[in-house]
Write an enzyme that holds these catalytic residues in place. Structure first.
Site, short mmCIF file in Angstrom:
data_model
loop_
_atom_site.label_atom_id
_atom_site.label_comp_id
_atom_site.label_asym_id
_atom_site.label_seq_id
_atom_site.Cartn_x
_atom_site.Cartn_y
_atom_site.Cartn_z
N ARG A 47 0.83 -1.21 0.00
CA ARG A 47 0.00 0.00 0.00
C ARG A 47 0.87 1.27 0.00
O ARG A 47 0.53 2.25 -0.65
CB ARG A 47 -0.95 -0.01 1.21
N HIS A 51 0.55 4.12 -2.81
CA HIS A 51 0.20 5.52 -2.50
C HIS A 51 1.33 6.49 -2.81
O HIS A 51 1.08 7.66 -3.10
CB HIS A 51 -0.25 5.65 -1.04
N HIS A 174 -6.16 -6.09 -3.71
CA HIS A 174 -6.98 -6.24 -2.50
C HIS A 174 -7.16 -7.71 -2.09
O HIS A 174 -7.84 -7.97 -1.10
CB HIS A 174 -8.33 -5.53 -2.67
N TRP A 190 -10.36 -8.83 2.61
CA TRP A 190 -11.11 -9.17 1.39
C TRP A 190 -11.13 -10.68 1.14
O TRP A 190 -12.00 -11.18 0.46
CB TRP A 190 -10.49 -8.49 0.17
ZN1 ZEM Z 1 -6.29 -0.24 -1.69
N1 ZEM Z 1 -7.26 0.22 0.02
N2 ZEM Z 1 -7.53 0.94 -2.77
N3 ZEM Z 1 -5.21 -0.64 -3.37
N4 ZEM Z 1 -5.01 -1.38 -0.62
C1 ZEM Z 1 -7.03 -0.29 1.26
C2 ZEM Z 1 -6.07 -1.24 1.60
C3 ZEM Z 1 -5.15 -1.76 0.70
C4 ZEM Z 1 -8.60 1.67 -2.29
C5 ZEM Z 1 -8.87 1.91 -0.93
O1 ZEM Z 1 -9.67 2.99 -0.57
C6 ZEM Z 1 -8.32 1.12 0.12
C7 ZEM Z 1 -5.47 -0.18 -4.63
C8 ZEM Z 1 -6.61 0.50 -5.02
C9 ZEM Z 1 -7.55 1.01 -4.13
C10 ZEM Z 1 -3.94 -2.10 -1.12
C11 ZEM Z 1 -3.41 -1.99 -2.40
C12 ZEM Z 1 -4.00 -1.30 -3.44
C13 ZEM Z 1 -7.93 0.28 2.20
C14 ZEM Z 1 -7.92 -0.01 3.68
C15 ZEM Z 1 -8.73 1.15 1.50
C16 ZEM Z 1 -9.87 1.96 2.11
C17 ZEM Z 1 -6.92 0.92 4.39
C18 ZEM Z 1 -6.84 0.64 5.86
O2 ZEM Z 1 -7.88 0.85 6.53
O3 ZEM Z 1 -5.78 0.23 6.34
C19 ZEM Z 1 -9.34 2.21 -3.40
C20 ZEM Z 1 -10.59 3.05 -3.33
C21 ZEM Z 1 -8.69 1.78 -4.55
C22 ZEM Z 1 -9.04 1.99 -5.98
C23 ZEM Z 1 -10.25 2.29 -6.41
C24 ZEM Z 1 -4.39 -0.52 -5.51
C25 ZEM Z 1 -4.31 -0.12 -6.98
C26 ZEM Z 1 -3.46 -1.21 -4.76
C27 ZEM Z 1 -2.13 -1.79 -5.14
C28 ZEM Z 1 -1.80 -2.14 -6.39
C29 ZEM Z 1 -3.41 -2.97 -0.09
C30 ZEM Z 1 -2.29 -3.97 -0.25
C31 ZEM Z 1 -4.19 -2.75 1.05
C32 ZEM Z 1 -4.07 -3.44 2.41
C33 ZEM Z 1 -3.24 -2.60 3.35
C34 ZEM Z 1 -3.08 -3.22 4.72
O4 ZEM Z 1 -2.59 -2.49 5.59
O5 ZEM Z 1 -3.41 -4.39 4.94
#
Ligand code: ZEM
Length: 295
Positions: A47, A51, A174, A190
């Site tokens: 993540r 970001h 995800h 997920w």
């Molecule tokens: Zn995420 N992501 N993401 N994402 N994401 C979360 C967690 C993780 C969105 C999003 O709002 C959120 C992509 C695209 C998008 C990962 C990777 C990638 C979380 C939870 C949210 C809300 C955060 C938390 O509470 O800790 C949205 C709206 C997306 C697109 C529409 C893309 C592209 C990613 C990588 C290629 C990963 C690995 C996580 C898990 C993080 C963790 O701490 O476990």
């Protein structure tokens, strides 16, 4: 600096082997998470890499991983980056061991190591990012908002230069990790195996019945059968939007296709905004997993 201290400046030119050493250090640290989350720093590091890169704006050429501006306020305090201090602190330990690496290279390389070590596809990667200044940071609002719909998802990812197929492939990340109420407000994982990179995210999207969770938090889906898994509104959109659905279905049916497309899209994401002349190699490298290095 060398002038102030009077010491001779010795310029160290790292090789591919030096970056493989950084990769290996990150790979070992992933599992030193103890009680943290599901026992791995892998998802939160993925993540961080995302970001750091996803602030890119194709029209102005601003943002992206080049300057690693999330080190500075206010970007570190942007709501979307809540909780990423955990990943940045882990990265700091690695940085102390390899002070010559730029933060942008370190964070993106760590994202690659995390994906590969969690059984994901190989991600081609090369170094060349340089550390920037707080003034290089982009404004808040460039990362996606999980509570919105397909138009928002397209606006955000088209701005970075991605197409629908790449958008769907990227969101398959995800499969990893979970939502934290104290970070995004959402809650839960997920998939049932949140530290293994699979196409389970798409499979579950289509195989499970998803219902709105009844709770005081932000609107999210839960699986009807167990109530333990979650989907964000932007995830569920991948089953509702006709063109997104086509790709999501293909990835649910074909793990190899997902791995191939994810690898290409994630490699592209990590290079957004990095001027090509900064890269030290004309082609990205394949770094080896710890497993592959056991000879
Ligand atoms: Zn995420 N992501 N993401 N994402 N994401 C979360 C967690 C993780 C969105 C999003 O709002 C959120 C992509 C695209 C998008 C990962 C990777 C990638 C979380 C939870 C949210 C809300 C955060 C938390 O509470 O800790 C949205 C709206 C997306 C697109 C529409 C893309 C592209 C990613 C990588 C290629 C990963 C690995 C996580 C898990 C993080 C963790 O701490 O476990």
């Amino acid at each position: 600096s060398a002038i102030q201290t009077g010491k001779a400046a010795v310029k160290f030119t790292p090789t591919k082997e030096d970056y493989q050493k950084v990769y290996n250090t990150v790979a070992h640290i992933l599992d030193e998470a103890g009680e943290y989350d599901d026992g791995s720093f892998g998802p939160v590091i993925v993540r961080l890499a995302w970001h750091a890169s996803g602030t890119f704006d194709k029209a102005t050429g601003t943002g992206g991983s080049n300057f690693a501006t999330m080190r500075f306020e206010p970007e570190s305090l942007h709501g979307a980056n809540n909780g990423l201090h955990v990943a940045r602190e882990v990265m700091e330990k690695v940085k102390q061991q390899y002070p010559w690496i730029s933060y942008g290279d370190l964070w993106t390389l760590a994202g690659v190591a995390a994906i590969q070590e969690m059984a994901g596809p190989k991600i081609p990667w090369r170094p060349g990012r340089v550390d920037g200044l707080a003034s290089d940071a982009t404004p808040d609002g460039r990362l996606p908002d999980a509570s919105q719909g397909s138009q928002h998802v397209r606006d955000i990812f088209y701005r970075m230069g991605f197409n629908d197929q790449e958008i769907v492939a990227l969101i398959g990340a995800h499969a990893l990790g979970r939502c934290h109420p104290d970070r995004s407000g959402f809650e839960g994982p997920w998939t049932f195996a949140p530290t293994t990179f699979t196409n389970d995210f798409y499979k579950l999207l289509f195989e499970e019945k998803w219902v709105w969770r009844k709770w005081g938090g932000p609107k999210q889906y839960q699986d009807k059968k167990t109530g333990t898994l979650m989907m964000l509104p932007t995830d569920y959109v991948l089953t509702q939007d006709k063109n997104f659905k086509k790709f999501a279905k293909a990835y649910a049916d074909d793990q190899d296709l997902f791995f191939k497309d994810f690898s290409a899209a994630f490699a592209k994401l990590l290079e957004l905004g990095v001027p090509s002349q900064q890269f030290v190699a004309s082609e990205p490298w394949n770094l080896k997993t710890l497993e592959e290095q056991k000879a």
